[in-house]
Each structure stands twice: as structure tokens, then as C-alpha cells.
Design an enzyme around this catalytic site. Sequence first.
Site, PDB file in Angstrom:
ATOM      1  CG  ASP A  57       3.126 -21.762 -43.770  1.00 17.21           C
ATOM      2  OD1 ASP A  57       3.751 -20.822 -44.327  1.00 17.21           O
ATOM      3  OD2 ASP A  57       2.827 -22.806 -44.364  1.00 17.21           O
ATOM      4  CG  HIS A 107       4.772 -22.287 -47.674  1.00 21.08           C
ATOM      5  ND1 HIS A 107       3.638 -22.630 -46.984  1.00 21.08           N
ATOM      6  CD2 HIS A 107       4.502 -22.549 -48.973  1.00 21.08           C
ATOM      7  CE1 HIS A 107       2.726 -23.081 -47.831  1.00 21.08           C
ATOM      8  NE2 HIS A 107       3.228 -23.025 -49.045  1.00 21.08           N
ATOM      9  CB  SER A 167       0.565 -22.054 -50.783  1.00 25.14           C
ATOM     10  OG  SER A 167       0.866 -23.350 -50.399  1.00 25.14           O
TER      11      SER A 167
END
Lengths: 490, 514
Positions: B124, B93, B204
Site C-alpha cells: 500500500d 490506495h 492516508s
Amino acid sequence: MRYSLLAALTLLSFGLALTTQADDAPVVRVVATHQAFDPFQPWQKRTPGTRRGFGVVIDASHIVTTSSLVQNHTLIAIQLARSGEFIPASLVKTDPQVGLALLHISDTTQLPPPPVFADKVPVKCTVEIAQIDETSSIQRGDGRVLKVLVDALPGSPYSALQGDVLTDLNVDGEGAVVFHDTKLAGLMLSYSRTSRTGKMLSTSIISRFVQDALEGDYKGFASAGFSWKPLVDPTKRAFLGVGPTAGGIQVLNSLPGVAENQKLQPNDVVLTWDGYPIDNLGYYTDPSYGRLLFPQLIKGYRIPGDASQVTIVRDGVRQEIQVQLTHRDENSDLIPENVEGDPVPYLVEGGLVIRELTGRLLKAHGGQWQTRVDPRLAHLYLTSRYAPDEPGDRIVLLSSVLPDPINIGYQHFRDQIIKEVNGQPIRNIGDVFRIVEEDGSIAKLSLRAIDVPIVLDQASLANANERIASQYRLPALRSKAPKPCSVANN
Amino acid sequence: MHEMIVETTAKKCRAQNVQRRHLTWFIATVSFALLALPQCGSSNEAALRHSVVKIYATMQRDNFSLPWQSSRPISGNGSGFIINGKRILTNAHVVSNARFIEVKKNGNPRRFPAHVKFAGHDCDLAVLEVEDPAFFEDTTPVTFATTLPQLSDTVTVIGYPMGGSRISLTEGVVSRIDYSIYTHSGVDQHLVLQVDAAINPGNSGGPVLLNGEVVGLAFQGLSQGDNIGYAIPGPVIRHFLTDIADGSYHGYPELGAAVMDTRNAALRESLNLAGTNTGVVVYYIDPYGSAKGTLQTGDVLLTIDGYDIAEDGTVELDGNTVEFNELLERKQWGESACFRIMRGPEIRSIAVPLTNPKDPYTFRNIYDRRPEYCIVGGLVFSPLSREYLRSVGRNLNGTNQQQLLYVTQYAKIDGLHEDRDAFVVLIRRLPHAVNTYAEPFQDGLLSEINGLRIRNLRDMQRALEKPQDGYHVIRFAGMDECLVLNAEQELAARPQILARYGVPASVYFGEESE
């Protein structure tokens, strides 16, 4: 058109027809205690409450009020003006399709003399609205009927002829009585204190309902049994073979409950109904009220069993046909609405709660019910609720499971459509009752799209049922419910 | 109140997320506390900081309501770390829909252009490559731990979260190891590490370290929780890296068999399982799953790869009781799961080759793929997607809109997939005289044009070649009414509509059509 019927209805002035002088208005207060059934647990009721409204005296022992006022009633009483006495009343007939209820009192109390029925709604005329105030006095206020239209009844899927009334009276409940030149002109169905306007049901509907209900064999109001849409799009008009100026509406589908050979067919274009031209929005010109939606020609002026003369274009060919009118009620539907909140039949077997799907059950989930309920059930209701594959088909649900040792492993099932019980196909809850009566119990139950049957231990089922009934306080494990989803309840 | 899990990429516009039940997106509000840079941990950790990189990505989402257009480019940043083979591992992402990517090492002002080599949207994870070898000078690939951390182990999260520009280290403990939804795809569930370290937008893709080894990769947080963050654990990372070792990413295979536990004694007896405590029964076979053609409904699964499947669907694995699906999680595309099953009176062994056939009815989030469309008479048709449903937003109460919700959940279960390849939806009307009366059909599911069943977008073109008496008759599922267009007028209107609304082409059927 049945003008003769309308004329006859004015003769419903039972006894002496009097003008509504100060203290003799034929208005009573209607007080109904009510207790609705719990849509999620059909064996129990919700918190009781009381509704207050008004009704109009129509003879020495009968009163007409709104159906929603007495819905799910436990007790009905009326109060006369200048009296605090509660006079018991019983419900003779209720019909949610027109939003009316007929009450009867056996008490010897002298009711006010009934009014003469006006023969039509007094459009753009001054009317008088009467109700009983908190001092038990008749309270009157002037009003004006702004327009007459065929519109949905408040909180109902059904439509009927109504008047929009502007009044300076704070209407204090359903059933306030509307007079014109001392004649009964209608009953108030709703009122907004903000806009000071309300909806008034027309006397033509009231008098038809009263006459039918008093005759004892209630026939209800007529339906032609089809769904339709305006036909404005010139391209579609040309495709269906009608010119741009010919008027007419498009038939979308025929509904169940109408004889097959008398059905209008999808894509028929209806040009005239009983000789009245219908425009492309579905309006005709009524001799009394001007432009009205054409269903008034059926519900307003016809009765079940009549035949209407209809001009249609079918496959590009103009033709005359006769359409037989019937009384259509929701019992014909795949998913009945259960407008009246009648008790629904159910079975609880081994903690498995089995019942039919109704619109009321879905809508009990609140304003956003379409996204709150199982999407499959919502989809069925929104697209197919009128359309059973075969007459009598319903959606039978395993609606929930009351946890118990006998149903370990099944307790997550909810709102699942039942295909089979004990290996036999299920079309409606009646099938389930029949199979249980024949077999004694449910041993095996199959759900749509779940290719493993639910199996109940027969040896322990009786004890489990007893235990479940006790622990979950079920008054009965099975209820056929005397009149599921009935239009009328005597 | 629903818990909401948010991806933790810092984006200048907004962070979006899925609230699963209604498939609606919301703007995540996360309180961003300035994070103090802690004192140095172990020397190994200090060295690892040079392997943790900041990723700058310019992203441009496709517009699923106007499928020939894209949204405004937005900039965002995330974290990543260097793994062997001169590669950078990060979240998918962080780099999905990216038009331009740069990476920067800690303490080095220079940004290096990078590109996505592999992206696994179902887990992901993504691998980036940097063309300039100078980027990898003075860097050390991280070392992965070979086992999962234990509950209450103290871990360190390194990355570049919002609140500052330099590297950030936070500590927390592993509070749970569980299966959870991966919000990036919106539908996939895999193992996650729940940690109470602050994982904020920008974290992230950053590593989660235990004793200097990577035990996870930070990827999402709980917006309404207090310091509840999630990391992708080592087994999922290893699965991804193993998958791409052959040069392509296949993704997690799907068994595609739904099972019911057999805890009910009567059910067990009916399945001839009395006296045992093993077995689950198959009640649904996914037409797009691996089990199709091998397993059947009614089969009782007794063992998987030699492990007994208990009546509640669990297996004993490494001393823990886990769902038998965890064994499938460890499988790579192309491997098999070996079941011992009972089918009727027979006990037999069945090997199910595990794949993940392209399934148009799972409705994962779509990335890096332009939406397909076909315009007829100014009516824009496109395959139903999670993105389009999201754009409908909360307005799902109408019959047409509710039908979209229904088919996303029941397409395969109710057999709606059998006569179509995709659900083609009327997503927009570009107003023109030719389509004035088409408004009621908005969000309708196309079923038929000119009497021909529409299985996919391409079928539309074929059907439009055969108008009925000069008209295109368009029918939609669940609607009695049909839409009628004058074929001649529709043809004449095409160039006018395209020009008026700035549409480059009347159809786009995917990359092969370009």
C-alpha cells in the site's frame, strides 16, 4: 399401475369401520418428549423438550402420526378425547421419506374405532379436520382441499403426494386428522395461521406406510435412483435428439444404490413412465388428480422391486427400457443428511474428535451455513453429497480437538478430512473403528492437504484418554451408534 | 462483532473495506471530529509541514460485473510527503485507479499535476512524480528514522483529513507494533504501527513523526475502535523504496511454505527432534511460492539465515522473539533465504531464492487493470476475481456462488489449479433469445466447451471454433447439467447483443489484446 394395491389398502379398516360421530373420532393426542443429539458434540444431547400433536387410530393398538413429532423421542404417550390420562406408546416404525411414524400401545385401553381409508384425496371437496382441544374434547372444523401436488415435506429433503387444505380451524399441531365423508383422507403435516392453509399427507401414502410397517419387514418407498431436470430449452432438446413437442425430462445423473446395468444414464430423455407421457416440466396426467410430477408414478404407485417400463431417447435413439426400482436411503450417500438426527458414530482419541460429515452437522451452523462452515465441506455437500467414488465412501472428519497436553500443537485443527489412520486409508468411520480395534489405538492420523501426520504419544494415550473423558464429561470415548442415519428405527 | 479496518483516504462517494471472512465490503462509518490545528511543535516539525502535501485524485474503478465499463469517476483526497529525489510518497490506495492526480503544498494555493511512478499494492505504498520542478521549491525531503519507535512513544500524525481543508496535526502514542492485514490488497500482512492518534479519511499517506523524523505513514483505521489508527512503519517503507531503486517494483517475495509447529512431543519424536527445542515442519508447498523445487513437505526447518527457529516458529531477533517470517519480510525480491533443514536423516543447507511468481489464485484486490472477458451468446465470462466475488455480495448461499468461495480458498490446496490458468466464471447473461435458458448457470465455473478443457479465457475462442454437430456444449464445474447453444444462432446473435447492450467488443484479453 398398482390400482389393486390401492384397493387393498382400503381394506385396512381393521375391525368395524364407523362413521366419525361426535365423540368417536379416531383421533388421539400424541405427546412426545424429545432430546436431540448435539450435532457438534455427538456424545451429548441438547435440552429436552416436548412436542404435542395428533395421530389417527388405525387399529386396536396402533396409531399413525408424523415422524417429526416423535423425532429423537425419549417418551411417547397418547391421550384420548375426554381423558387426561397419558397412555404410554412405543415407536414401531418411522420413515422420514414420507414423514410418518407408526405407534403401538400395549395398554388395554379401548381405542376409538379406526376409520375407513378414503381411496383418494378429495380434490376441491369439503373435508372435516379433527383434533383434540385444550378441554380434551374433539374439535372439528371444515376445510377444503384446494389442490393435490407432489411437494417437499415440511423441513425435509423428501417429497410426497400432499393436498393443500384451506380450513377455518386453527390447527393446533401436526397430525390433525382429515376426513372426507367419514373416511380418513389424510394427516395434516403443517398449518399456517396466517394463510389458514396447511399441507395434508394423502391416505395413499399413509395406507402404504401402515401396511408395510405392520408386515414387519419394512421395504419403504420406491426410487428409480436418478436426478433430473425439466427439458424446456428447445436448443437442448434438439441437441439431445427430441423434438420440441415430444415432452420428456433430462436425466442428469444416476444415484448410488441402484444396480449399474439398470441405471438411467446422464442425458437420457425420459418420455414416458409406465405408459404415462411426461411433459417437458416433468408432469404427467394422473387419472385421479390431474397434473402431478412424475415421481408420484414411482413413489406413489410402485414398490421396491418393481420394474417400470420407460420410454427414453438415448443418443438420439428412442427406445424402451425397464428400470428396476429400489428403496434408496441416505446411507448410500457420500454425505448422509441424517434427517432424523440419529446419533452418529464417533471416536475421541487423544482429544481428537473423529466422526463422519452429515448434512445435519453442516446445517447446524444456521441459516447461512453455506458461508459459515469450511468452504470445502460446504462444496462437497452441495455438489457431491450423493456421489461416493465407491459405495460406502463417506467423509470422515477430524471435527475438533479437545485441548489436552497430549494434543498440544494440534488444537487448531477443525473440520479437516481424514485420509489415513495408522497408515491405512479411511473410507468411512467403520474403517477407523476397525483399525482401532486391530491396532489398539490411533498412533498416526493423516489429513487431506496437510502432508505431516498427526502423531499421538502412545505411552501417555491411555491416561490422556481417561483424563479427557473426565474433564470433558464424555460418557464414552467411542460410540458406534446403533443405527447411524437410519431411515427406520424400531 | 468483527473489527473492521478501513483505509483512510477521503472519498466523496464512500470508503470501502474488506471484512475478510466473507470477502464482503461495507460502507465505513467513521465519526469525523473536527480537528483543531494544534500549536506548533518542534521547529523541525514546522518545517516538515511544507513537505506534507495534499493529494487530489480522480478515480474510476473498473466494473467487474460489466467488464467493458467503468464506474462513475469519483474525487478523493489524501496526504503524502516529499522524499529525496523530488518524489512524493503516499499510499497506493490514495492513487489507485486514478485518472487524474494533483498535489498541493501547505500554504500554496496552486495545484500541480502529478502521476504515479511506482505503486506497491501489496504494501500500500506509491511514489508520485510532479513534472513541474517548481513544485519542489522551498521544500525539504523528510528524514526517516532508522529504528522503530518504542511502545508509548508520542508521535505526531500530519495530513489533510476530512473536517477541514488545511493541514492537521494530531498526537498519539504508539500502542502496538504488530503484523496485520493491509486492506488495500486484502490478503497481504506486514508490520504495522498501531497508534491512538486520530487517523481519519484524508490522513492516508501522511507522515507519522517522532522527534522530527518519519517513523511511519498513516494508512488505515479501525472503524469500530476508539482512535485506533495504523501506520506503515519504517521497515516496510524502506523495503519499498529499496525495491524501486532499480527502476521497477517487484513486490514482497513469498516463501510459499506452510509450516506446523513442533511443540507436540510425539510429533517431535517422530521427526527425530527429541532432545531439542528447535524446528518447524513444512506441511504444504505453494505451487506459486519460492520454496517450490527447493523445500519439500516433511522438511524440518531448523535455522533461517543462521537464526535458530524455535519449535513454535519464532526466532530471537534484536532481543525480541518474533515469527521467523519477519526475517523473510526483510528480504528483497531476488535475495535468498538460507535454511538449515532436516530431510529424513540428513541435515542440509538450502538457499531458497525468493521471488513472487504471478499467482492467479491469491485473489488480491485488483487495481489499474481492466478485467478481461469473453462474450459467447450474450453470456459474459471473466476470470474470477476478488472484485467479482464482492459484487456477488452476501448472496453466496447458492451452489454456484458457494463454489466461488471454495475455490478462492482451496484452489491450490486441493490442486484445482493444475488443469487451469484461471477460474473462468459466467458472470452475467445479456438477455437474448439465444441464451434464454442459461439462467441456472449464472456464477458457474466454466470447465469445458465442446469437449475441450478450458484453462483460460483464450481457450474459449479456440473451443468455439469446433462446435459439436452444430452446437456449443458448455460444461461447468460441479454441475451435472450442461448448457447448449446453437452455434449458428450464437454467431448470428453476436452483433445484435453487442449493439443492444453497448458492448464495444466481444472479448478483451488484457492489454496485449488491444
